[in-house]
Scaffold this motif. Structure first.
Motif, short mmCIF file in Angstrom:
data_model
loop_
_atom_site.label_atom_id
_atom_site.label_comp_id
_atom_site.label_asym_id
_atom_site.label_seq_id
_atom_site.Cartn_x
_atom_site.Cartn_y
_atom_site.Cartn_z
N GLU A 178 -5.33 40.99 40.83
CA GLU A 178 -4.57 42.21 40.55
C GLU A 178 -3.52 42.06 39.46
OE1 GLU A 178 -2.97 42.29 44.71
OE2 GLU A 178 -1.18 42.96 43.68
N GLY B 97 -3.24 43.80 32.18
CA GLY B 97 -2.13 43.84 33.12
C GLY B 97 -2.51 44.54 34.41
N LEU B 98 -1.50 44.78 35.25
CA LEU B 98 -1.74 45.43 36.53
C LEU B 98 -2.32 46.83 36.36
CD1 LEU B 98 0.78 43.37 37.07
CD2 LEU B 98 1.01 44.65 39.18
N PHE B 99 -1.76 47.58 35.41
CA PHE B 99 -2.17 48.98 35.28
C PHE B 99 -3.67 49.09 35.01
CE2 PHE B 99 -2.60 53.13 33.21
CZ PHE B 99 -1.99 53.92 34.17
N PHE C 76 -5.70 48.05 38.31
CA PHE C 76 -5.52 49.01 39.40
C PHE C 76 -6.12 50.38 39.06
CE2 PHE C 76 -2.16 46.17 41.09
CZ PHE C 76 -2.54 46.17 42.42
N SER C 77 -5.93 50.84 37.83
CA SER C 77 -6.40 52.19 37.52
C SER C 77 -7.87 52.21 37.14
CB SER C 77 -5.52 52.84 36.46
OG SER C 77 -5.39 52.01 35.33
N GLN D 172 -8.76 52.44 41.23
CA GLN D 172 -8.62 53.89 41.39
C GLN D 172 -9.88 54.63 40.96
OE1 GLN D 172 -4.89 56.35 41.20
NE2 GLN D 172 -5.59 56.53 39.08
N GLY E 151 -0.14 44.61 46.27
CA GLY E 151 -1.25 45.53 46.00
C GLY E 151 -2.03 45.91 47.24
N CYS F 75 -1.63 47.93 49.90
CA CYS F 75 -1.81 49.35 50.21
C CYS F 75 -2.82 49.97 49.26
CB CYS F 75 -0.46 50.07 50.10
SG CYS F 75 -0.55 51.84 50.38
N ASP F 76 -2.76 49.60 47.99
CA ASP F 76 -3.67 50.16 46.97
C ASP F 76 -5.11 49.72 47.24
OD1 ASP F 76 -1.31 51.07 45.55
OD2 ASP F 76 -1.05 48.97 44.96
N CYS G 201 -6.45 51.60 50.21
CA CYS G 201 -6.76 53.01 49.90
C CYS G 201 -7.99 53.14 49.02
CB CYS G 201 -5.58 53.66 49.18
SG CYS G 201 -4.14 53.97 50.22
N LEU G 202 -8.22 52.19 48.10
CA LEU G 202 -9.10 52.49 46.97
C LEU G 202 -10.31 51.56 46.80
CD1 LEU G 202 -6.24 53.40 44.50
CD2 LEU G 202 -7.90 54.98 45.48
N LEU H 243 -7.91 60.29 51.68
CA LEU H 243 -8.60 59.11 51.12
C LEU H 243 -10.09 59.42 51.07
CD1 LEU H 243 -6.54 56.41 53.02
CD2 LEU H 243 -6.41 56.96 50.57
N ARG H 244 -10.65 59.38 49.89
CA ARG H 244 -12.00 59.91 49.69
C ARG H 244 -13.10 58.88 49.94
NH1 ARG H 244 -11.75 64.42 45.86
NH2 ARG H 244 -13.13 63.44 44.36
#
Lengths: 256, 323
Positions: free
Chosen positions: A53, A82-84, A87-88, A92, A133, A135-136, A139-140, A179-180
């Motif tokens: 992450e 990086g993290l963004f 994660f995205s 995500q 990270g 929780c992320d 969720c994802l 949460l899909r």
């Protein structure tokens, strides 16, 4: 009593590694998930892609990292950012197949607490690191695998604080929260492997570790655990143990 | 173009009591430790820290009494210690104000600030207590205009009714401090390895201080501009600080120092031992050269230097260390 041919850490690492299928994108954290994902990459899942992450994708680890931000995760990586970005574009956008999680408490629906013990998180009895990270990932990721120490107080009916949402209150409550996709698929503990019923999403015992019994696992669990389908956890193969000991962690950073 | 080089003490002197700031790096790599030590030497108070996954950089500042409020996702050194000992105590004793987020939420908040947007929508946090519960009280939020009035908000997508998203508020700090591999005197920087959230943290700060392992000619960095993640105008001050992240790693330069990290984490579990650690390595030495001598000087540091083929030290012993 004879000396076991493998340790508990080795058994858990192998059980966790077997949750990874070849070709999957894996979000791996520090500790046992690193052992498991490195083992999977060298055993049955050579094409699995390890994302850390702090910003790397598709590491080909030569040395066991001690952190997801370790310089060791740069080895053989296909991308460093990086993290963004991870994660995205990774989590995500739904590109991560399996994420690993752990925590101080796990409840019957696979919700995890890694924040604080006590009724009021503003005045905790014991404070932990916090989500990072987790929780992320909860969720994802398309599914998650939870690693935990199995004791009655660590497996309560409800966790004190939901750092990482699992199936929430069971049934369709996870989707109702918005949460899909995702949710916990397995819980690999010091006593056995738990899974979740497809309808209620309640945890059940899938296997107990060699030397234990299903009722012994239930006795260390703070909620009713369905034992009907429990079998003994498959033991590591000689090849898996060789890879773990000689290739993945010869320094014994995490292996015991 | 102006020369932005200043000394490390001069850079630390720019950050006053009560300042809001973020520090670069991630758990065990590239924290601006030399500047952290200088802030502790100067007995800074009431700092307001924003971060995603800090480690001992925050733990030392919190333990030294420099910090009033933090917003974060995680505070620990991962396998070296799964919770920061001084962070844990400060929370359990009510000595610090804090708000919990996740890493993705915090990096999204820095990104919103960097983009000049008031918030960022994310799909994370739904169903969690990270979303449902606030650690800061409404009174604490109201008391500091730098704290957002709300922790987060849930909306339905205006383009797809029924689809829920979480809005997390932008971060703007007075300072960001990064420790990087290379910088030019004019403020062009080169990050090697993972970038963490350093770029967004810099771009949402009013004043950016960069400490660098090496100072190199601006023209050299401009030969490969695609490897320079920040334009020089986003950087106000540059300091030359070799070994500036010790005991944490800097990819391509040196590894983390397992013996120093073990000593820190053992010391930080005990009041007297922690005070002795601060005195021996930080408060009781004059400057970063004094710190490097106190941890063992060249004999210790050379053993951490990265193998160029790896970017770290492949033969580094990390467990069962000699005393």
């Amino acid at each position: 009593m004879t000396t076991p041919a493998f340790s508990l850490t080795e058994l858990m690492a192998v059980a966790a590694a077997r949750e990874i299928a070849d070709g999957e994108v894996v979000f791996a954290g520090t500790g046992l998930p690193m052992l498991a994902s490195m083992l999977a990459q060298r055993a049955h899942a050579p094409q699995c892609c390890l994302i850390f992450e702090a910003g790397t994708a598709a590491s080909q680890l030569a040395h066991l990292p001690m952190s997801v931000g370790d310089p060791r995760v740069m080895r053989g990586a296909a991308m460093a950012a990086g993290l963004f970005e991870v994660f995205s574009y990774g989590l995500q956008a739904g590109r991560v197949d399996v994420g690993f999680l752990s925590g101080a408490q796990v409840d019957r629906f696979g919700n995890i607490n890694s924040t604080a013990i006590g009724a009021d998180p503003r005045r905790p009895k014991v404070r932990f690191s916090g989500s990072g990270g987790a929780c992320d990932i909860a969720c994802l990721a398309r599914r998650t695998v939870i690693i935990a120490r199995h004791e009655k107080r660590r497996f309560p009916e409800q966790v004190d604080y939901i750092t990482s949402p699992g199936w929430l209150r069971g049934g369709a409550s996870r989707q109702a929260a918005g949460l899909r996709w995702g949710g916990p698929a397995a819980v690999v503990t010091t006593l056995g492997v738990m899974r979740f019923r497809p309808d209620t999403h309640a945890m059940y015992l899938a296997s107990f570790h060699p030397g234990l019994t299903a009722p012994a696992v239930a006795a260390e669990t703070g909620f009713a655990l369905d034992l009907d389908e429990a079998v003994e956890t498959p033991v590591p193969t000689a090849e898996e143990l060789r890879i773990l000991r000689d290739v993945v962690d010869p320094e014994r950073v995490f292996l015991q | 173009m102006p020369d932005k080089l200043i000394s490390l003490p001069a850079a630390a002197a720019l950050i006053p009591d009560g300042a809001s700031l973020s520090l670069g790096g991630f758990t065990t790599q590239r924290h601006p430790m030399a500047l952290v030590y200088e802030l502790i030497r100067r007995r800074r108070r009431d700092l307001y820290l924003f971060g995603h996954s800090p480690g001992g950089d925050w733990d030392m500042l919190i333990g030294a009494g420099c910090v009033k409020r933090v917003e974060l996702a995680y505070e620990a050194d991962e396998a070296f210690n799964t919770v920061g000992p001084r962070w844990r105590r400060a929370v359990e004793r009510g000595q610090i104000e804090w708000e919990d987020y996740s890493n993705f939420a915090m990096v999204s908040r820095f990104t919103a600030g960097a983009l000049g947007l008031p918030f960022m929508p994310i799909r994370s946090l739904l169903g969690s207590d990270v979303l449902a519960r606030e650690a800061l009280t409404p009174e604490q939020r109201a008391a500091d205009p730098r704290t957002p009035a709300k922790k987060a908000a849930v909306i339905e997508s205006p383009f797809n009714p029924g689809e829920r998203l979480v809005l997390v508020p932008a971060i703007h700090t007075e300072f960001a401090v990064l420790h990087v591999q290379k910088a030019s005197p004019q403020g062009t920087i080169r990050l090697e390895g993972q970038t963490f959230a350093d770029v967004q943290q810099a771009l949402c700060a009013e004043v950016v201080i960069v400490t660098a392992e090496e100072i190199v000619d601006d023209a050299e960095l401009r030969r490969e501009p695609e490897r320079n993640p920040l334009p020089y105008f986003a950087v106000q001050h540059v300091c030359h600080v070799p070994w500036g992240a010790h005991p944490y790693a800097v990819f391509n330069y040196y590894d983390y120092d397992p013996r120093q990290l073990k000593l820190y984490h053992e010391s930080a579990e005990d009041e007297a031992a922690y005070a002795a650690y601060l005195e021996q390595f930080i408060s009781g030495v004059r400057d970063h050269a004094g710190y490097l001598a106190a941890v063992g000087g060249a004999a210790r540091l050379e053993g951490l230097r990265a193998d160029p083929a790896y970017g770290y030290r492949p033969d580094l012993k990390r467990r069962r260390l000699d005393p």
